[in-house]
Design a protein around this motif. Sequence first.
Motif, short mmCIF file in Angstrom:
data_model
loop_
_atom_site.label_atom_id
_atom_site.label_comp_id
_atom_site.label_asym_id
_atom_site.label_seq_id
_atom_site.Cartn_x
_atom_site.Cartn_y
_atom_site.Cartn_z
N TRP A 336 0.74 -1.18 -0.13
CA TRP A 336 0.10 -0.06 0.05
C TRP A 336 0.91 1.24 -0.11
CZ3 TRP A 336 -2.04 2.71 4.86
CH2 TRP A 336 -2.93 3.57 4.55
N THR A 337 0.50 2.27 -1.00
CA THR A 337 1.27 3.34 -1.04
C THR A 337 0.12 4.55 -0.54
OG1 THR A 337 2.74 2.64 -2.78
CG2 THR A 337 2.50 5.10 -2.26
N PRO A 338 0.12 4.90 0.63
CA PRO A 338 -0.83 5.86 1.14
C PRO A 338 -0.58 7.21 0.73
CG PRO A 338 0.66 5.38 2.83
CD PRO A 338 1.00 4.47 1.95
N VAL A 339 0.54 7.44 0.34
CA VAL A 339 1.02 8.87 -0.07
C VAL A 339 2.24 8.57 -0.99
CG1 VAL A 339 2.35 9.31 1.84
CG2 VAL A 339 1.27 11.21 0.56
N LYS A 340 2.62 9.57 -1.89
CA LYS A 340 3.67 9.38 -2.63
C LYS A 340 5.03 9.47 -1.84
CE LYS A 340 6.36 11.97 -6.15
NZ LYS A 340 6.33 13.24 -6.97
N ASN A 341 5.93 8.32 -1.99
CA ASN A 341 7.07 8.10 -1.58
C ASN A 341 6.93 7.30 -0.26
OD1 ASN A 341 8.76 9.45 -3.57
ND2 ASN A 341 8.57 11.45 -2.68
N VAL A 342 5.82 6.69 0.18
CA VAL A 342 5.93 5.96 1.23
C VAL A 342 5.07 4.70 0.79
CG1 VAL A 342 4.54 5.77 3.57
CG2 VAL A 342 5.43 7.99 2.81
N MET A 343 5.81 3.52 1.37
CA MET A 343 5.14 2.33 0.98
C MET A 343 5.02 1.51 2.20
SD MET A 343 6.03 -1.11 0.79
CE MET A 343 7.69 -1.04 0.75
N MET A 344 3.98 0.89 2.55
CA MET A 344 4.06 -0.15 3.49
C MET A 344 3.41 -1.57 2.97
SD MET A 344 2.35 2.30 6.54
CE MET A 344 3.08 3.83 7.18
N GLY A 345 3.66 -2.72 3.57
CA GLY A 345 3.13 -3.85 3.16
C GLY A 345 3.42 -5.11 4.19
N VAL A 346 2.78 -6.22 3.90
CA VAL A 346 2.82 -7.33 4.72
C VAL A 346 2.93 -8.41 3.58
CG1 VAL A 346 0.30 -7.53 4.91
CG2 VAL A 346 1.84 -8.58 6.62
N GLU A 347 3.68 -9.46 4.30
CA GLU A 347 3.96 -10.57 3.16
C GLU A 347 4.06 -11.90 4.10
OE1 GLU A 347 7.05 -10.14 -0.03
OE2 GLU A 347 8.21 -11.29 1.21
N TYR A 348 3.39 -12.87 3.39
CA TYR A 348 3.59 -14.25 3.99
C TYR A 348 4.53 -15.04 3.18
CZ TYR A 348 2.69 -19.05 5.08
OH TYR A 348 2.74 -20.56 5.41
N LYS A 349 5.40 -15.87 3.80
CA LYS A 349 6.28 -16.76 2.93
C LYS A 349 6.30 -18.03 3.60
CE LYS A 349 9.86 -15.26 0.52
NZ LYS A 349 11.26 -14.74 -0.02
N TYR A 350 6.48 -19.04 2.80
CA TYR A 350 6.53 -20.56 3.04
C TYR A 350 7.80 -21.06 2.30
CZ TYR A 350 5.65 -25.57 3.15
OH TYR A 350 5.83 -26.81 3.30
N GLY A 351 8.89 -21.59 2.87
CA GLY A 351 10.11 -22.17 2.62
C GLY A 351 10.24 -23.49 2.70
N THR A 352 10.95 -24.13 1.75
CA THR A 352 11.48 -25.55 1.91
C THR A 352 12.77 -25.71 1.53
OG1 THR A 352 10.68 -26.28 -0.24
CG2 THR A 352 8.93 -26.52 1.54
N ARG A 353 13.29 -27.03 2.21
CA ARG A 353 14.90 -27.35 1.78
C ARG A 353 14.80 -28.84 2.02
NH1 ARG A 353 20.21 -27.94 4.63
NH2 ARG A 353 19.04 -27.91 6.55
N GLU A 354 15.63 -29.29 0.79
CA GLU A 354 15.86 -30.71 0.79
C GLU A 354 17.32 -30.95 0.51
OE1 GLU A 354 14.45 -34.82 -1.83
OE2 GLU A 354 13.49 -32.90 -1.84
#
Length: 374
Positions: A336-354
């Motif tokens: 979300w960019t509520p105003v110019k030059n400002v960004m906010m966000g939320v992220e989910y990540k699922y990772g695997t290793r073998e």
Amino acid sequence: MQSNNKLRMAIRATAAAAVFGVAGQAGAVSFTAGDYEMAVYGYARFNASYDIDENVSTSTRSFDYGKINVGADEDNEATGYFGADAVQSRIGVKATSPEGVMVNIEGDFRPGTLRLRHAYGSYNGVLAGQTWSNFTSFVGNTSTLDFDSLPGAAGYQSRTPQIRYTTGALSFSAEDPKNSIANAGTAAKNGMPAFTARLEDSAGGLSYSAAVLAQQVGYDTGTADESAFGFATFVAAKMALTDMISLQGSLSYTDGANSYLYRSGADSAYIDTNGDVETISGVGGTIGTGINLGGGRSINIGYGMTEVDLDDAVAAGAYTDDPTQTVAALMANYKWTPVKNVMMGVEYKYGTRETQSGDDGDASSVAFAAQYNF
């Protein structure tokens, strides 16, 4: 129609500046100093993470696949880790002389002290210094909050000292090589630069890139001097499917150049029982979509993976542990960019290793970011 054009331009601008969640330098402070055109730019960024399964986040709260437990360690692991930092924050300056010579110096604070990112000059298509490897493309990247993005992204995805020549959509470089030999120890050496060639262009709603790299992988003990040639290649593309939806991705193949297989963490080669250098091959790729919701809001979903062929290296005794063979990740974020030059966000990540033996594990994390550009 004007509204649709604005959305289309927003998608393309996001694609160009989405690397590692960076909102770009459009807000640079520009001024004239004598005969020089100057620009000062940067941002302050806060990153926070909550690792649901185990402690997998590093500085900038990026996901570290090497920290994922596998096998028996996966069964009884500690859970729930919170962390936060602001070390991704950066500052840079550009200066352009009346003759057209451009100099760029930029740094950030990862992992907690000032770190050099870019330091180069360019004139008339010739660039010398440290900047993004020519064996890199961002056109196929899905925008992530994770500073280190998805595994399998196209090319090196980082900066390296180099000399580069660009003419139109083609660029060629000689760069500081990035290679490693599993069991060479301090005898591993770089005997020559890594050489790259890249094509990157766009047509209508399609942006695309393809590149090749060749390097020497070797060791020298003083009494034994052996080497082999490694190479790497990738293709990447981004397509605007509609005014609001884009589809992007990349494919990579390496043989003797796995440092360029992004986030694989794999060696480029090993020394067999006869003392010969044997290369290790790998593949990787990403796919994702970006959905512009309007009003400065977007959703991004992406998947990336790498896999290397370690069977012969393990059989030759090149490893004393059980090395990682495959990593993969699935992510989704809301920005979300509520105003110019400002960004906010939320992220989910699922990772695997073998690992090469077949032991595997997984982990997941939630991240939050707030970025203020100038």
